[in-house]
Scaffold this active site. Sequence first.
Site, PDB file in Angstrom:
ATOM      1  N   ASP A 110     -60.966  10.204 -15.636  1.00 19.13           N
ATOM      2  CA  ASP A 110     -60.223   9.729 -16.794  1.00 19.13           C
ATOM      3  C   ASP A 110     -58.745   9.596 -16.411  1.00 19.13           C
ATOM      4  O   ASP A 110     -58.380   9.722 -15.246  1.00 19.13           O
ATOM      5  CB  ASP A 110     -60.415  10.676 -17.981  1.00 19.13           C
ATOM      6  N   ASP A 143     -58.834  14.994 -14.896  1.00 18.89           N
ATOM      7  CA  ASP A 143     -59.510  16.285 -15.078  1.00 18.89           C
ATOM      8  C   ASP A 143     -60.966  16.134 -15.502  1.00 18.89           C
ATOM      9  O   ASP A 143     -61.672  17.129 -15.658  1.00 18.89           O
ATOM     10  CB  ASP A 143     -58.758  17.187 -16.051  1.00 18.89           C
ATOM     11  N   SER A 185     -54.674  12.175 -21.697  1.00 17.64           N
ATOM     12  CA  SER A 185     -56.024  12.158 -21.155  1.00 17.64           C
ATOM     13  C   SER A 185     -56.640  10.774 -21.302  1.00 17.64           C
ATOM     14  O   SER A 185     -56.146   9.805 -20.757  1.00 17.64           O
ATOM     15  CB  SER A 185     -56.881  13.234 -21.826  1.00 17.64           C
ATOM     16  N   ASP A 191     -55.975  11.429 -16.709  1.00 20.21           N
ATOM     17  CA  ASP A 191     -55.197  12.495 -16.080  1.00 20.21           C
ATOM     18  C   ASP A 191     -55.979  13.250 -15.016  1.00 20.21           C
ATOM     19  O   ASP A 191     -55.536  14.292 -14.535  1.00 20.21           O
ATOM     20  CB  ASP A 191     -54.642  13.461 -17.124  1.00 20.21           C
TER      21      ASP A 191
END
Length: 473
Positions: free
Chosen positions: A245, A249, A110, A247
Amino acid sequence: MTTLVSNKVIGGSGIQFGTSGARGLVVDFTPEVCAAFSLAFLRVVQQSSSVERMALAIDNRPSSPEMAAHCAALLQQQGIAVDYYGVVPTPALAYAAMQQKVPAIMVTGSHIPFDRNGLKFYRPEGEITKQDELAMLSQAAEFSWPLPPVSLAVSGYAASAYQQRYLQWFAADLAKNLRVGVYEHSSAGRDIYAPLLQQFGATVIALGRSDSFVPIDTEAVSAEDEARARQWAKQHQLDMIFSTDGDGDRPLVADEKGQWFRGDILCLLAAKALGVEALAVPVSCNTAIEGCGAFSQVTRTKIGSPYVIAGFEQLTNYRKVAGFEANGGFLLASDLQAAERLLKALPTRDALLPFLAIVQLAQGKPLSLLLNELPQRFTASDRITNFATEKSKALLVDAQANIDGFAARLQLNSPVVSVDTTDGLRLILENADIVHLRPSGNAPELRCYAESDSNEKARSLVQHVLCCVSSLA
């Protein structure tokens, strides 16, 4: 050839489950550890259903492809076919896996620094629970070592299905005549966003693409990224800026002035646009959620998507249910229907849906005007990095034992009238300001959230509290 046992390998690795997935240093995610986590997850899923295939994807971290290869090698050793989607956003992987009714593993850390990484796990119906995590850690599953090498061919299904989810819900001219900057950096979705927005009629300006990993934290936007957004908005005459961010999500959205929206305010507006009736949100989110009067029920939870998802169980009497986090990740718990259009549930953090929903809500007007519709409550957050989790926990234990003394040491400008320990330590002051301290669940950081009646006060309160905490430590 030797035999390894999953719980012994994981137990000696130093890798732990955080608020969302297993996270740790890249050097600790050895081939054996990646394999052990994959096998433990497989065994837990197999307790309730048969598994023939599993989906797998990665973010743009330099360590992610190798970690994915180790996960895939274990699965193939166990006779499981692997659907590999390469670099895609976490919600794209989750959505594809849910449509095909298969479990999934996402290799991502993340927003945390590139020297760390993680694994996130999905059952066919969505994210694993905290109970699943405990079950994985206790699995004494054996596997042969070493594993044979694998070759993974990338399928485009996840990226395509993710885009189609929005194209079949929102109007084709959603972003007509809008100039949208896409801050690409190293986001896992950077090759998806511009083509999608162009299909909605937007003129897209690509910004800030990076060949190295950039750890964007949507809850603690850097001063550099704040200045960049203002410069980009002015230079390119943008109507808005979209980013995520690492990734993909958690969204990062700026208005026509280059001012970044807070994640919970963005999602509050999105929930209104989607006609959501009831919400589950973490305790750290802005109290404007209740104050705006748009929702029949708001359930407050601990921080982390598994807790938000668990909160949905309290909202089963409502047809349109969603949740979100202070970081902006939006979770849709219910299918939404409008005439011939269908938006299927996606109960995991998503960055695209809240952004597109507020574009719809604005109807071509400046995004900044949307804030005028809400109670004037402002939140800010930041963190102290390289602050050991054990140190954070000890600090908060001492604070709870003597709230008045701790408040005095923080030099707060108003007395504490109530305390919330749902997750960390949340102090509500007599003047309605809020100070919330909590150890990060993903990294050795102490996070501070603050809420006040102006943006300047909230930011100042965060910095003041973190300065005081640093001096105490």
